[in-house]
Scaffold this motif. Sequence first.
Motif, PDB file in Angstrom:
ATOM      1  N   PHE A 128       0.847  -0.739  -0.221  1.00 16.69           N
ATOM      2  CA  PHE A 128       0.359   0.213  -0.015  1.00 16.69           C
ATOM      3  C   PHE A 128       0.692   1.351  -0.321  1.00 16.69           C
ATOM      4  CE2 PHE A 128      -2.535  -3.181   2.323  1.00 16.69           C
ATOM      5  CZ  PHE A 128      -3.353  -3.178   1.177  1.00 16.69           C
ATOM      6  N   PHE A 129       1.949   1.450   0.548  1.00 14.50           N
ATOM      7  CA  PHE A 129       3.051   2.185   0.792  1.00 14.50           C
ATOM      8  C   PHE A 129       4.002   2.624  -0.716  1.00 14.50           C
ATOM      9  CE2 PHE A 129       7.322   3.985   0.392  1.00 14.50           C
ATOM     10  CZ  PHE A 129       7.206   4.846   1.320  1.00 14.50           C
ATOM     11  N   ILE A 130       3.589   1.585  -1.496  1.00 12.94           N
ATOM     12  CA  ILE A 130       4.090   1.672  -2.876  1.00 12.94           C
ATOM     13  C   ILE A 130       2.674   1.965  -3.606  1.00 12.94           C
ATOM     14  CG2 ILE A 130       4.723   0.172  -4.839  1.00 12.94           C
ATOM     15  CD1 ILE A 130       6.536  -1.529  -3.396  1.00 12.94           C
ATOM     16  N   LEU A 131       1.313   1.474  -3.345  1.00 13.18           N
ATOM     17  CA  LEU A 131       0.963   2.468  -4.572  1.00 13.18           C
ATOM     18  C   LEU A 131       0.504   3.781  -4.246  1.00 13.18           C
ATOM     19  CD1 LEU A 131      -2.176   2.179  -5.675  1.00 13.18           C
ATOM     20  CD2 LEU A 131      -3.226   1.405  -3.976  1.00 13.18           C
ATOM     21  N   ALA A 132       0.659   4.172  -2.581  1.00 16.31           N
ATOM     22  CA  ALA A 132      -0.063   5.808  -2.540  1.00 16.31           C
ATOM     23  C   ALA A 132       1.263   6.696  -3.057  1.00 16.31           C
ATOM     24  CB  ALA A 132      -0.026   5.865  -0.538  1.00 16.31           C
ATOM     25  N   PHE A 133       2.493   6.161  -2.482  1.00 12.99           N
ATOM     26  CA  PHE A 133       3.879   6.445  -3.812  1.00 12.99           C
ATOM     27  C   PHE A 133       3.279   7.478  -5.323  1.00 12.99           C
ATOM     28  CE2 PHE A 133       7.972   6.770  -4.983  1.00 12.99           C
ATOM     29  CZ  PHE A 133       8.620   8.166  -4.618  1.00 12.99           C
ATOM     30  N   ILE A 134       3.512   6.161  -5.646  1.00  8.94           N
ATOM     31  CA  ILE A 134       2.841   6.463  -6.949  1.00  8.94           C
ATOM     32  C   ILE A 134       1.069   7.159  -7.604  1.00  8.94           C
ATOM     33  CG2 ILE A 134       2.677   5.018  -9.508  1.00  8.94           C
ATOM     34  CD1 ILE A 134       3.418   2.477  -8.383  1.00  8.94           C
ATOM     35  N   ASP A 135       1.071   7.239  -6.891  1.00  7.02           N
ATOM     36  CA  ASP A 135      -0.733   7.946  -6.736  1.00  7.02           C
ATOM     37  C   ASP A 135      -0.075   9.340  -6.155  1.00  7.02           C
ATOM     38  OD1 ASP A 135      -3.801   7.853  -6.740  1.00  7.02           O
ATOM     39  OD2 ASP A 135      -3.453   9.282  -5.231  1.00  7.02           O
ATOM     40  N   VAL A 136       0.438   9.392  -5.409  1.00  4.38           N
ATOM     41  CA  VAL A 136       0.953  10.651  -5.198  1.00  4.38           C
ATOM     42  C   VAL A 136       1.787  11.295  -6.355  1.00  4.38           C
ATOM     43  CG1 VAL A 136       2.528  12.455  -3.362  1.00  4.38           C
ATOM     44  CG2 VAL A 136       1.172  10.942  -2.713  1.00  4.38           C
ATOM     45  N   LEU A 137       3.144  10.629  -6.852  1.00  3.44           N
ATOM     46  CA  LEU A 137       4.103  11.357  -7.273  1.00  3.44           C
ATOM     47  C   LEU A 137       3.139  11.370  -8.816  1.00  3.44           C
ATOM     48  CD1 LEU A 137       7.135   9.319  -6.745  1.00  3.44           C
ATOM     49  CD2 LEU A 137       6.619  11.273  -6.501  1.00  3.44           C
ATOM     50  N   GLY A 138       2.698  10.852  -9.354  1.00  2.00           N
ATOM     51  CA  GLY A 138       1.278  10.650 -10.435  1.00  2.00           C
ATOM     52  C   GLY A 138       0.622  12.345 -10.734  1.00  2.00           C
ATOM     53  N   ASN A 139      -0.350  12.805  -9.533  1.00  4.25           N
ATOM     54  CA  ASN A 139      -1.001  13.295  -9.318  1.00  4.25           C
ATOM     55  C   ASN A 139       0.243  14.670  -9.496  1.00  4.25           C
ATOM     56  OD1 ASN A 139      -3.375  12.391  -8.872  1.00  4.25           O
ATOM     57  ND2 ASN A 139      -3.073  12.487  -6.692  1.00  4.25           N
ATOM     58  N   TYR A 140       1.078  14.881  -8.756  1.00  2.00           N
ATOM     59  CA  TYR A 140       2.037  15.615  -9.033  1.00  2.00           C
ATOM     60  C   TYR A 140       2.611  16.409  -9.988  1.00  2.00           C
ATOM     61  CZ  TYR A 140       6.006  18.573  -7.486  1.00  2.00           C
ATOM     62  OH  TYR A 140       7.132  20.168  -7.751  1.00  2.00           O
TER      63      TYR A 140
END
Length: 389
Positions: A128-140
């Motif tokens: 879930f950390f990996i999922l959140a990390f990718i999601d946050v960077l994608g948005n940014y």
Amino acid sequence: MTPTDTIAHQPKGVDTTGPENGTGVPTLVASHEANPVLERDAATKGSWMAYVKTKQFWIAMVLGQTLAICITSTNTLSQLLSNEGTSIPAFQSLFNYILLNIVYTGYTLYKLGLKGWAKMVVKDGWRFFILAFIDVLGNYFIVLAYRYTTILSAQLINFWAIVVVVILSFLFLKVRYRWTQIAGILLCVGGVGVLFGSDHITGFNQYDALDAVKGDLFALLGASLYGVSNTFEEFLVSEEPLYVVIGQLGFWGMFINGTVAGIFDRSSFRAAVWNADVGGYLTGYTLILSLFYSLAPILFRLTSAAFFNISLLTGNFWGVAIGVKVFHYHIHWMYPIAFVLILVGQIIYFLRQGSLAEQKKPWLGEAQDKGVSGIGTAKRRVENPDAIV
């Protein structure tokens, strides 16, 4: 929504409480033999219009357009914030992760207890950390792209997210696409091409790029990250309860997004304008984005990350429709044509699929016994043939 989500890792046909469930709710793993749902799916596989005639198809279509409107609404609110002099892209998303964490992690603690939650985090928290990390960077990076390139260029590059999803699903999730699905995707892309053609004719969304190459590279990176996160989230929500996945996304996203905002948004935060209107826009942005994050996993279960992405292509149409009221835009006559083309493309996408279509995930086994039983899953319908979603 979430009480029906249960985890089952026991053998077929055994009625027990899943060891990782912690809910005390027995989970029945249905056998493939004599199961009416699986038999009907096998009999209709490859048939024309089999899935289009089901209630699940129309639910998926409505849900996809609801998500497109949610994204369009958040974009509109971001524009209103920018008009007020407040441009804090990373910071404004922080409240979304906080709200998701409060609601869904709170519910996870209620279902699993503190010890059960801690064990889950120790065992699966890294995923879930990996999922959140990718999601946050994608948005940014997508938001960053709009600072440097034109809207047209950034949105064209966003099609790359669909390509990434299709490739990853084929390679890692064992998804095999029919020619009708590829044709449907191409028609949806063609529909968006009509929208862009209309913008070119009318001059709408046309302005000079500050640094087109840099902006396009940021957009390409953001779209790639979106494609990875969408595919990964589809995989996770097929195996885990929704409240666990969304709660963990909010939990880890809160810290990751907070760090990104602290690094990159400090100067923007100090220069931002703060008034009642800004507070209202931020509140609306947070509530709508949280609704988007809550509904998207259900569409991943009902259909796929690929259909999720082509559903969002109508966002351009909804953006102008909302802009007619908010920004006094005018809808060009080509916009309704493009909207219909995208919807027709979505129908063609499902034209030759069985009654379960993409709701039946290939990586979960023939009877879906490796997956979770919850809202939107095929396993729930296998266990309860009368279930709609």
